[in-house]
Design an enzyme around this catalytic site. Structure first.
Site, mmCIF file in Angstrom:
data_model
loop_
_atom_site.group_PDB
_atom_site.id
_atom_site.type_symbol
_atom_site.label_atom_id
_atom_site.label_comp_id
_atom_site.label_asym_id
_atom_site.label_seq_id
_atom_site.Cartn_x
_atom_site.Cartn_y
_atom_site.Cartn_z
ATOM 1 N N ARG A 166 0.783 -1.205 0.000
ATOM 2 C CA ARG A 166 0.000 0.000 0.000
ATOM 3 C C ARG A 166 0.829 1.275 0.000
ATOM 4 O O ARG A 166 0.313 2.366 -0.234
ATOM 5 C CB ARG A 166 -0.892 -0.024 1.245
ATOM 6 C CG ARG A 166 -2.035 -1.024 1.114
ATOM 7 C CD ARG A 166 -2.716 -1.318 2.413
ATOM 8 N NE ARG A 166 -1.877 -2.222 3.189
ATOM 9 C CZ ARG A 166 -2.266 -2.722 4.368
ATOM 10 N NH1 ARG A 166 -3.411 -2.369 4.900
ATOM 11 N NH2 ARG A 166 -1.492 -3.571 5.021
ATOM 12 N N ASP A 192 14.647 0.592 0.903
ATOM 13 C CA ASP A 192 15.313 0.487 2.207
ATOM 14 C C ASP A 192 16.412 -0.577 2.060
ATOM 15 O O ASP A 192 17.504 -0.275 1.584
ATOM 16 C CB ASP A 192 14.240 0.133 3.239
ATOM 17 C CG ASP A 192 14.748 0.110 4.668
ATOM 18 O OD1 ASP A 192 15.616 0.919 4.998
ATOM 19 O OD2 ASP A 192 14.274 -0.725 5.457
HETATM 20 P P1 IMP Z 1 12.852 -2.865 1.467
HETATM 21 O O1 IMP Z 1 13.600 -3.122 2.752
HETATM 22 O O2 IMP Z 1 13.627 -1.976 0.530
HETATM 23 O O3 IMP Z 1 12.426 -4.150 0.836
HETATM 24 O O4 IMP Z 1 11.558 -2.043 1.852
HETATM 25 C C1 IMP Z 1 10.395 -2.716 2.223
HETATM 26 C C2 IMP Z 1 9.335 -1.808 2.709
HETATM 27 O O5 IMP Z 1 9.667 -1.398 4.032
HETATM 28 C C3 IMP Z 1 9.053 -0.509 1.983
HETATM 29 O O6 IMP Z 1 8.253 -0.671 0.831
HETATM 30 C C4 IMP Z 1 8.276 0.235 3.050
HETATM 31 O O7 IMP Z 1 6.922 -0.160 3.042
HETATM 32 C C5 IMP Z 1 8.936 -0.256 4.325
HETATM 33 N N1 IMP Z 1 9.836 0.773 4.862
HETATM 34 C C6 IMP Z 1 11.165 0.845 4.787
HETATM 35 N N2 IMP Z 1 11.640 1.943 5.418
HETATM 36 C C7 IMP Z 1 10.552 2.583 5.905
HETATM 37 C C8 IMP Z 1 10.362 3.795 6.648
HETATM 38 O O8 IMP Z 1 11.299 4.550 7.004
HETATM 39 N N3 IMP Z 1 9.075 4.101 6.968
HETATM 40 C C9 IMP Z 1 8.011 3.339 6.606
HETATM 41 N N4 IMP Z 1 8.148 2.208 5.895
HETATM 42 C C10 IMP Z 1 9.402 1.838 5.546
#
Ligand code: IMP
Ligand code: MG
Length: 177
Positions: free
Chosen positions: A40, A102
């Site tokens: 979302r 992230d």
């Molecule tokens: P990934 O670690 O790059 O796979 O990120 C996965 C998901 O973690 C992202 O799509 C966000 O939904 C969530 N996420 C990562 N960092 C943050 C943050 O600082 N705030 C809110 N959600 C986050």
């Protein structure tokens, strides 16, 4: 209301979304494009971005996928497709849109999933990029803002499914009620 500090104001986001849309429109000139938003978190960014690219001459199709990832210890999350895209991506240029990169695990795996569906090109676009948190080899093709290792909310990003509605990007500074 929760205590927060504004990190990126509404008008700064709006200006950057418009300039990103210009970069995207130049890069995707002449190719039929599908925007795929990861729900979302991408909901606010994607709704602004799809209208901004229109002002730069694009009128893309739009689809969504719902993904969730499960962390296992310190390993990057394993992706689960809760709802897949419905449009046929074969031969198409796709722009995969999410709120934030992230660890990079979500977008790196989602990109592979869409390439496996026969997309000719899958570029990635995020509003926010936290390069210092990366656990997999991933660089978004388009990124609005690079930020430090901070947990941020607003403009679609949540904490325990709250605060997506904030019209700016903020850091939460306390518990709130
Ligand atoms: P990934 O670690 O790059 O796979 O990120 C996965 C998901 O973690 C992202 O799509 C966000 O939904 C969530 N996420 C990562 N960092 C943050 C943050 O600082 N705030 C809110 N959600 C986050
Ligand atoms: Mg997300």
């Amino acid at each position: 209301m929760i205590p927060y500090n504004v990190l990126i104001k509404d008008d700064v986001i709006a200006a950057r979304v418009d300039s990103l849309a210009g970069e995207i429109a130049s890069s995707f000139a002449d190719s039929p494009t599908i925007l795929v938003g990861i729900l979302r978190g991408s909901v606010v960014f994607l709704s602004d971005l799809m209208r901004a690219v229109f002002h730069h001459g694009m009128c893309p199709e739009v689809d969504f996928m719902i993904l969730s990832s499960y962390e296992e210890g310190s390993k990057p999350g394993v992706l689960c497709v809760v709802q897949d895209v419905r449009l046929d991506l074969a031969g198409k240029s796709v722009l995969l849109v999410d709120d934030i990169a992230d660890t990079g695990a979500t977008l790196a795996q989602a990109r592979e999933l869409l390439l496996a569906k026969g997309a000719a090109r899958v570029a990635t676009c995020v509003l926010l990029d936290k390069p210092s948190r990366r656990k997999v080899d991933f660089t978004p093709d388009f990124a609005g803002f690079k930020i430090d290792d901070l947990f941020v909310v607003g403009y679609g990003l949540d904490h325990a499914n709250r605060y997506r509605c904030l019209p700016f990007i903020a850091t939460v500074t306390g518990q709130g009620e």
